[in-house]
Design an enzyme around this catalytic site. Structure first.
Site, mmCIF file in Angstrom:
data_model
loop_
_atom_site.group_PDB
_atom_site.id
_atom_site.type_symbol
_atom_site.label_atom_id
_atom_site.label_comp_id
_atom_site.label_asym_id
_atom_site.label_seq_id
_atom_site.Cartn_x
_atom_site.Cartn_y
_atom_site.Cartn_z
ATOM 1 N N ASP A 82 0.841 -1.198 0.000
ATOM 2 C CA ASP A 82 0.000 0.000 0.000
ATOM 3 C C ASP A 82 0.888 1.265 0.000
ATOM 4 O O ASP A 82 2.023 1.229 0.495
ATOM 5 C CB ASP A 82 -0.878 -0.055 1.266
ATOM 6 N N ASP A 104 2.866 5.795 -4.631
ATOM 7 C CA ASP A 104 2.061 6.960 -4.261
ATOM 8 C C ASP A 104 2.869 8.238 -4.490
ATOM 9 O O ASP A 104 3.671 8.646 -3.657
ATOM 10 C CB ASP A 104 1.630 6.841 -2.799
ATOM 11 N N HIS A 181 -8.412 8.750 4.751
ATOM 12 C CA HIS A 181 -7.914 7.677 5.623
ATOM 13 C C HIS A 181 -8.209 8.020 7.089
ATOM 14 O O HIS A 181 -8.180 9.187 7.470
ATOM 15 C CB HIS A 181 -6.398 7.533 5.454
ATOM 16 N N GLY A 182 -8.443 7.009 7.902
ATOM 17 C CA GLY A 182 -8.698 7.232 9.333
ATOM 18 C C GLY A 182 -10.192 7.290 9.608
ATOM 19 O O GLY A 182 -11.011 7.040 8.725
ATOM 20 N N GLY A 211 -11.860 3.412 3.405
ATOM 21 C CA GLY A 211 -13.097 2.643 3.576
ATOM 22 C C GLY A 211 -13.662 2.656 4.985
ATOM 23 O O GLY A 211 -14.884 2.561 5.158
ATOM 24 N N THR A 212 -12.803 2.788 5.993
ATOM 25 C CA THR A 212 -13.309 2.738 7.370
ATOM 26 C C THR A 212 -14.314 3.860 7.611
ATOM 27 O O THR A 212 -13.991 5.036 7.418
ATOM 28 C CB THR A 212 -12.135 2.886 8.377
ATOM 29 N N ASN A 231 -10.567 -0.381 0.149
ATOM 30 C CA ASN A 231 -9.518 -0.450 1.169
ATOM 31 C C ASN A 231 -10.046 -0.237 2.583
ATOM 32 O O ASN A 231 -10.740 0.750 2.847
ATOM 33 C CB ASN A 231 -8.503 0.676 0.924
ATOM 34 N N THR A 234 -7.837 1.372 8.948
ATOM 35 C CA THR A 234 -8.004 1.882 10.320
ATOM 36 C C THR A 234 -8.920 0.990 11.169
ATOM 37 O O THR A 234 -8.594 0.675 12.321
ATOM 38 C CB THR A 234 -8.576 3.318 10.270
#
Ligand code: 13P
Length: 292
Positions: A82, A104, A181-182, A211-212, A231, A234
């Site tokens: 990742d 990235d 993210h997070g 995704g979280t 994805n 977290t």
């Protein structure tokens, strides 16, 4: 079965309107929980790894754990690196037999991102490994990378077109579409118009980062538009800790370690199974494996 590349199965997922879960593993127990959840639901799965985690364990041990889990499984398993900015780490993972990697370059100006991603593309594709690359800047915290709200930036549509034209065999493309993210503070504001424009013009499968905490409706909407890789990091990392700590709280005198490892695995596996059902990849293992 042997580890599979993720590109062909993601193309199958996109063409058939489902998403394949990509979970960020932490250790062997976490990787085992991810593969066990997928196996129980007969689903294809991507085990992915944050750079900090690879640097801690080493690309070879992680590669052999996941290869062993894949060989014992009847579902297709891809092993993916990742968010990596370092071509040396990418090469180490490829040498250790990983089946896909992400470069990235999203913090670089467009031309530089294009040039460096192109270099990663050549390294990966000549080794038969799939590449994921990113455009725009996805907000939040992933590994050691922090992108504050004022630094996050949606992908530019014209740049997406130019980028993918240079790399037509990308395994998966990650444009920033408003997810982060997070843990989300409020509801994620996803730029569906941008996502739809991108998927109407580009047939490469799209990665949904952050995704979280997305709702079932948000997952379904994004997957319907062409997001094939979904994805989750977290939430999985939180369950890794909570699975352990909850049992400690419940049974403070328990001194035997195995029940803690089992509790941790069960908590992570239940979440993997819930997400697979949400993404509609349950029962898709054979078709995805045939595509791979
Ligand atoms: P979350 O940490 O929000 O689940 O995002 C995962 C991710 O996109 C990893 O690249």
């Amino acid at each position: 079965m042997a580890l599979v590349p993720m590109g062909p199965m993601l193309r199958h997922a996109r063409a058939n309107g489902y998403g394949i879960a990509a979970y960020n593993m932490i250790d062997y127990n976490s990787a085992a929980s991810i593969v066990a959840g997928a196996s129980e639901l007969n689903a294809p799965i991507i085990v992915q790894v944050s750079v900090k985690t690879v640097k801690y364990w080493g690309a070879k041990p992680v590669g052999s754990w996941v290869r062993m889990l894949a060989e014992d499984a009847t579902v297709p398993v891809a092993l993916h690196l990742d968010h990596c900015t370092d071509l040396e780490v990418i090469k180490r993972c490829i040498d250790a037999g990983w089946t896909s990697v992400m470069f990235d370059g999203s913090s670089l100006p467009f031309e530089e991102n294009l040039a460096k991603s192109g270099e990663a593309y050549r390294i990966a594709t000549s080794a038969g490994v799939g590449l994921e690359a990113e455009i725009g800047a996805i907000g939040g915290v992933e590994d050691d990378k922090v992108v504050n709200d004022d630094e996050s930036r949606l992908a530019d549509f014209d740049e997406c077109i130019a980028f993918c034209k240079e790399m037509p065999d990308l395994a998966v493309f990650a444009p920033a579409i408003g997810t982060a993210h997070g843990f989300y503070k409020g509801e994620a504001k996803i730029a569906y118009d941008l996502l739809d424009r991108i998927t109407q013009s580009i047939d490469i499968p799209i990665a949904l980062h952050g995704g979280t905490g997305l709702s079932t409706d948000q997952f379904h909407r994004c997957i319907a538009s062409g997001c094939a890789k979904v994805n989750i990091s977290t939430g999985h990392k939180r369950l890794f800790i909570d699975g352990f700590c909850d049992l400690r709280e419940e049974k403070p005198k328990l001194g035997e370690p195995l029940p803690f490892i089992i509790a941790q695995r069960d908590a992570m596996k239940a979440d993997v199974m819930a997400m697979i059902r949400t993404f509609g990849s349950d029962g898709r293992a054979e078709e995805a494996a045939d595509a791979a």
